[in-house]
Each structure stands twice: as structure tokens, then as C-alpha cells.
Design a protein around this motif. Structure first.
Motif: not given
Length: 124
Positions: A34-37, A83-86, A94-97
Motif C-alpha cells: 500500500a505504501g508503494a502505491w 519501491l514497487l520492485m521491492k 529488490r532491497g532497500d535501494e
């Protein structure tokens, strides 16, 4: 600087608030998707309105600051993609980049938010 209309100013402010909420939500377990969107929606609103506010003058300092501001806006969009990839565990990163790109974008946005008005005032 080209001034924005009232609707554009509202979308700019709303995008900033939604952007901030979306940046905080992934820090809580269970709110990553939800946060990514929410962050993506906020970054699209904020960045698009920021790109519409053009500088048409010839002051070199303001032009340089404006380019930095646009780089920050682009980095916000890159952060949304990361963020969507993660959130969906797809893609190569897929990390915290996303936290790194968000930090760089935030530094650029805050710096230019204070420097551009000061440089414009100085030229007048």
C-alpha cells in the motif's frame, strides 16, 4: 518562475503530503504494498507539477538550481519504481535501494526549495 494555477498548486501540495505518507508507510510491516502505491501516486503528482513550473529567465544560478530540482523530481520517480520492485519482489533491485534514492532526492528538493527563492530575490 512560471506560476502555477490554483488547481496545480493544490495538486503540488497534495502530492507532497501523499508522498510523505507513502514514504513512511513501508517502514511498518504489512504496509509495504500500500505504501508503494501511495508513494507512487504522490511522486507522480509532485514531480509532474514541479516540472510544469518552468524557469524562463537567464540567471545561471537559478537555472542550475532548477536542474537540480528536476533531478530530485526524477529521483522521486525512480524511488517509486524501486519501491514497487521491492513490494512485489520483481526486477533486479529488490532491497532497500529506494531509501538511498529517496535520501538523495530529499536533499536536492530541500536544498533547492530554499535556494531558488533566495536566488530569485537576489536577481530582482
Amino acid at each position: 518562475m512560471k506560476t502555477l494555477t490554483n488547481l496545480q498548486n493544490f495538486l503540488y501540495a497534495a502530492g507532497g503530503i501523499v508522498l510523505l505518507a507513502g514514504a513512511v508507510m513501508p517502514l511498518f510491516p504489512g504496509l509495504l504494498v500500500a505504501g508503494a502505491w501511495v508513494f507512487t501516486a504522490g511522486s507522480l503528482l509532485f514531480s509532474s507539477m514541479q516540472m510544469l513550473a518552468r524557469y524562463e529567465g537567464s540567471n545561471f544560478t537559478v537555472r542550475r538550481l532548477r536542474r537540480q530540482q528536476l533531478l530530485g523530481a526524477i529521483l522521486l520517480l525512480v524511488t517509486a519504481g524501486l519501491l514497487l520492485m521491492k513490494a512485489y519482489a520483481t526486477g533486479p533491485l529488490r532491497g532497500d535501494e529506494w531509501k538511498l534514492t529517496l535520501t538523495i532526492a530529499a536533499v536536492l528538493e530541500v536544498y533547492t526549495a530554499f535556494r531558488i527563492p533566495a536566488a530569485l530575490k537576489k536577481t530582482e
